[in-house]
Motif scaffolding. Structure first.
Motif, mmCIF file in Angstrom:
data_model
loop_
_atom_site.group_PDB
_atom_site.id
_atom_site.type_symbol
_atom_site.label_atom_id
_atom_site.label_comp_id
_atom_site.label_asym_id
_atom_site.label_seq_id
_atom_site.Cartn_x
_atom_site.Cartn_y
_atom_site.Cartn_z
ATOM 1 N N PRO A 101 -37.775 88.152 -58.230
ATOM 2 C CA PRO A 101 -38.530 86.987 -59.018
ATOM 3 C C PRO A 101 -39.915 87.075 -58.335
ATOM 4 C CG PRO A 101 -36.392 86.184 -58.318
ATOM 5 C CD PRO A 101 -36.484 87.770 -57.677
ATOM 6 N N LEU A 102 -40.082 87.522 -57.215
ATOM 7 C CA LEU A 102 -41.477 87.389 -56.502
ATOM 8 C C LEU A 102 -42.404 88.674 -56.912
ATOM 9 C CD1 LEU A 102 -40.267 86.223 -52.900
ATOM 10 C CD2 LEU A 102 -41.153 84.796 -54.856
ATOM 11 N N LEU A 103 -41.944 89.706 -57.455
ATOM 12 C CA LEU A 103 -42.295 90.851 -57.824
ATOM 13 C C LEU A 103 -43.792 90.795 -58.811
ATOM 14 C CD1 LEU A 103 -39.731 93.553 -57.415
ATOM 15 C CD2 LEU A 103 -41.188 92.536 -55.492
ATOM 16 N N GLY A 104 -44.777 91.365 -58.992
ATOM 17 C CA GLY A 104 -45.743 91.298 -60.096
ATOM 18 C C GLY A 104 -46.730 90.375 -59.536
ATOM 19 N N ARG A 105 -46.719 89.670 -58.422
ATOM 20 C CA ARG A 105 -47.867 89.058 -57.924
ATOM 21 C C ARG A 105 -48.509 89.767 -56.938
ATOM 22 N NH1 ARG A 105 -44.767 83.316 -57.017
ATOM 23 N NH2 ARG A 105 -42.741 83.530 -58.625
ATOM 24 N N ARG A 106 -49.713 89.627 -56.871
ATOM 25 C CA ARG A 106 -50.567 90.357 -55.879
ATOM 26 C C ARG A 106 -50.340 90.050 -54.425
ATOM 27 N NH1 ARG A 106 -56.663 91.745 -57.857
ATOM 28 N NH2 ARG A 106 -55.741 93.840 -57.064
ATOM 29 N N MET A 107 -50.110 88.926 -54.059
ATOM 30 C CA MET A 107 -49.678 88.700 -52.559
ATOM 31 C C MET A 107 -49.028 87.441 -52.422
ATOM 32 S SD MET A 107 -51.473 89.700 -49.664
ATOM 33 C CE MET A 107 -51.171 89.068 -47.951
ATOM 34 N N VAL A 108 -47.964 87.486 -51.512
ATOM 35 C CA VAL A 108 -47.150 86.421 -51.293
ATOM 36 C C VAL A 108 -47.011 86.168 -49.867
ATOM 37 C CG1 VAL A 108 -44.588 85.385 -51.784
ATOM 38 C CG2 VAL A 108 -45.800 87.024 -53.482
ATOM 39 N N LEU A 109 -47.257 84.958 -49.546
ATOM 40 C CA LEU A 109 -46.762 84.551 -48.296
ATOM 41 C C LEU A 109 -46.150 83.090 -47.999
ATOM 42 C CD1 LEU A 109 -50.241 85.370 -46.618
ATOM 43 C CD2 LEU A 109 -48.106 86.687 -46.040
ATOM 44 N N GLY A 110 -45.367 82.995 -47.041
ATOM 45 C CA GLY A 110 -44.745 81.544 -46.861
ATOM 46 C C GLY A 110 -45.222 80.644 -45.804
ATOM 47 N N GLU A 111 -45.127 79.555 -46.030
ATOM 48 C CA GLU A 111 -45.484 78.421 -45.159
ATOM 49 C C GLU A 111 -44.602 78.423 -43.642
ATOM 50 O OE1 GLU A 111 -47.867 74.951 -47.357
ATOM 51 O OE2 GLU A 111 -45.606 74.764 -47.170
ATOM 52 N N GLU A 112 -45.224 77.952 -42.744
ATOM 53 C CA GLU A 112 -44.547 77.823 -41.363
ATOM 54 C C GLU A 112 -45.027 76.261 -41.093
ATOM 55 O OE1 GLU A 112 -45.473 79.284 -36.993
ATOM 56 O OE2 GLU A 112 -44.651 81.000 -38.180
ATOM 57 N N LEU A 113 -43.812 75.724 -40.947
ATOM 58 C CA LEU A 113 -43.882 74.195 -40.106
ATOM 59 C C LEU A 113 -43.867 74.052 -38.740
ATOM 60 C CD1 LEU A 113 -41.817 72.096 -42.768
ATOM 61 C CD2 LEU A 113 -44.269 72.816 -43.135
ATOM 62 N N VAL A 114 -44.510 73.138 -38.386
ATOM 63 C CA VAL A 114 -44.354 72.431 -37.036
ATOM 64 C C VAL A 114 -44.387 71.006 -36.905
ATOM 65 C CG1 VAL A 114 -45.362 72.590 -34.355
ATOM 66 C CG2 VAL A 114 -45.541 74.438 -35.624
ATOM 67 N N ASP A 115 -43.308 70.385 -36.303
ATOM 68 C CA ASP A 115 -43.282 68.947 -36.803
ATOM 69 C C ASP A 115 -43.412 68.369 -38.040
ATOM 70 O OD1 ASP A 115 -42.880 68.835 -33.831
ATOM 71 O OD2 ASP A 115 -45.036 68.735 -33.161
ATOM 72 N N GLY A 116 -42.845 69.113 -38.954
ATOM 73 C CA GLY A 116 -42.740 68.928 -40.152
ATOM 74 C C GLY A 116 -44.299 69.051 -40.965
ATOM 75 N N LYS A 117 -45.242 69.516 -40.240
ATOM 76 C CA LYS A 117 -46.459 69.764 -41.074
ATOM 77 C C LYS A 117 -46.631 71.269 -41.115
ATOM 78 C CE LYS A 117 -51.351 68.940 -40.180
ATOM 79 N NZ LYS A 117 -52.379 68.239 -39.370
ATOM 80 N N ALA A 118 -47.360 71.696 -42.468
ATOM 81 C CA ALA A 118 -47.653 73.118 -42.531
ATOM 82 C C ALA A 118 -48.768 73.567 -41.714
ATOM 83 C CB ALA A 118 -47.738 73.367 -43.908
ATOM 84 N N VAL A 119 -48.594 74.490 -40.835
ATOM 85 C CA VAL A 119 -49.700 74.977 -39.851
ATOM 86 C C VAL A 119 -50.169 76.270 -40.264
ATOM 87 C CG1 VAL A 119 -48.947 73.221 -38.225
ATOM 88 C CG2 VAL A 119 -47.971 75.362 -38.143
#
Length: 281
Positions: A101-119
C-alpha cells in the motif's frame, strides 16, 4: 564499521528481521551493503537470502568527516536510494505486513516520538524512488554535517533535518504517523514494552517495528537463542517465534557453532525453497 561490528555481531534478531522482510514484503532483490561480511551461524542461514555488496564506507561527505560508522551508513543509504530507489530497512526492523500500500509514492518516512511529541523522521525505514526530489534535498543538507560521533548533533541529519524539510516541502514526501514504524520508541520503558512485556502492542496499523538494537542489546539480545524465543512471553518473542521455528533450541549459542554449522546450512536451503514457493504461487 569495524570487523567486530561494534560488538554486535549478526545474530538472531537480524535473522528474524530479515526473514520477516522477505516473507512479508516479498522483494525482487535484497542487497546487503557492508565493508566486512558477517560470520557465524546466524549469518550462514541468512546469507542465501541476500546479495552481498562489499563497499568502502565514505569517510567524508561534501568535505565533512564521517567519524562514526553509523554516520557512514546514513550517507550510504541515501546514495544507494538516490541511484537505485527502493526500500531501505535497518537490520533491526521487524516487518509485520506487506508494504504494497505504500508503493507508488515518491518518498515515504515515519515520525519518531519523544515524550509524546513528534521530533523527527527516522531514517531506519525509507521508501523512495530513484532521484526523488526530497531525497536529493536531504542529501544536499549533508553540506552542513557537523557531528563527531555521540554528541549533540548525533541524529541531526538522520532524524531532525528530514523532519524540517518535510515541513518546507510537504508535497515531496509522505509522512506516516509514529505507530507505522517506530512505536514503542527507544526509551527504557518503550524497549521494555517490546522485549519484556506480554501486554500486547497493537500492530494492526503498523507495517513494522524498529527494535532499537543498540540500547536493547546487552539486556535482551546479546545471548538470545531460539529456546529463549520459544519460552519467554513478550511482544518481540511472539513476533520472532515463527521465524525461528525450524531451528534447534541452542542454535547460535556459544560452543555450538561447529556442531550445528552443517545443520544451519541445510535449514537455510529448506527455508529458501519455502520462500521461493511462496513467491511463485
Amino acid at each position: 564499521m569495524s570487523p567486530d561490528f561494534g560488538g554486535k555481531p549478526w545474530s538472531l534478531i537480524h535473522y528474524a528481521c530479515l526473514r520477516s522482510a522477505i516473507e512479508r514484503i516479498r522483494p525482487t532483490d535484497v542487497f546487503f551493503y557492508c565493508e566486512y561480511e558477517p560470520t557465524g551461524p546466524w549469518w550462514e542461514v541468512s546469507r542465501p537470502f541476500v546479495t552481498v555488496e562489499r563497499i568502502d564506507g565514505p569517510r567524508e561527505v561534501f568535505g565533512n568527516p564521517l567519524k562514526h560508522a553509523a554516520h557512514r551508513a546514513d550517507v550510504i543509504r541515501l546514495e544507494k536510494l538516490l541511484s537505485l530507489g527502493g526500500i531501505y530497512l535497518d537490520a533491526d526492523v521487524f516487518v509485520h505486513r506487506s508494504f504494497d500500500p505504500l508503493l507508488g509514492r515518491r518518498m515515504v518516512l515515519g515520525e519518531e516520538l519523544v515524550d509524546g511529541k513528534a521530533v523527527g523522521l527516522c531514517n531506519a525505514v525509507i521508501l523512495a524512488e530513484a532521484q526523488a526530489p526530497f531525497l536529493s534535498r536531504w542529501y544536499s543538507e549533508y553540506r552542513s554535517f557537523r557531528s563527531g560521533g555521540h554528541d549533540n548533533y548525533w541524529d541531526e541529519h538522520s532524524v531532525a533535518i528530514p523532519y524540517q524539510l518535510s515541513k518546507k516541502y510537504p508535497d515531496e514526501v509522505t509522512v506516516l504517523p509514529h505507530y507505522t514504524f517506530f512505536w514503542p520508541t527507544f526509551t527504557e520503558h518503550g524497549i521494555a514494552r517490546i522485549f519484556d512485556s506480554a501486554e500486547p502492542i497493537d500492530t494492526s496499523l503498523a507495517y513494522a517495528n524498529h527494535l532499537w538494537e543498540s540500547p536493547a542489546w546487552d539486556r535482551y539480545l546479546k545471548h538470545l537463542t531460539p529456546k529463549r524465543v520459544r519460552n519467554v512471553y513478550s511482544n518481540f518473542h511472539e513476533w520472532a517465534r515463527p521465524m525461528v521455528e525450524a531451528l534447534p533450541d541452542d542454535f547460535g549459542a556459544p560452543g555450538t557453532v561447529i556442531r550445528i554449522a552443517h545443520g544451519a546450512q541445510q535449514t537455510a536451503r529448506r527455508v529458501r525453497t519455502v520462500l521461493r514457493k511462496k513467491v511463485l504461487r
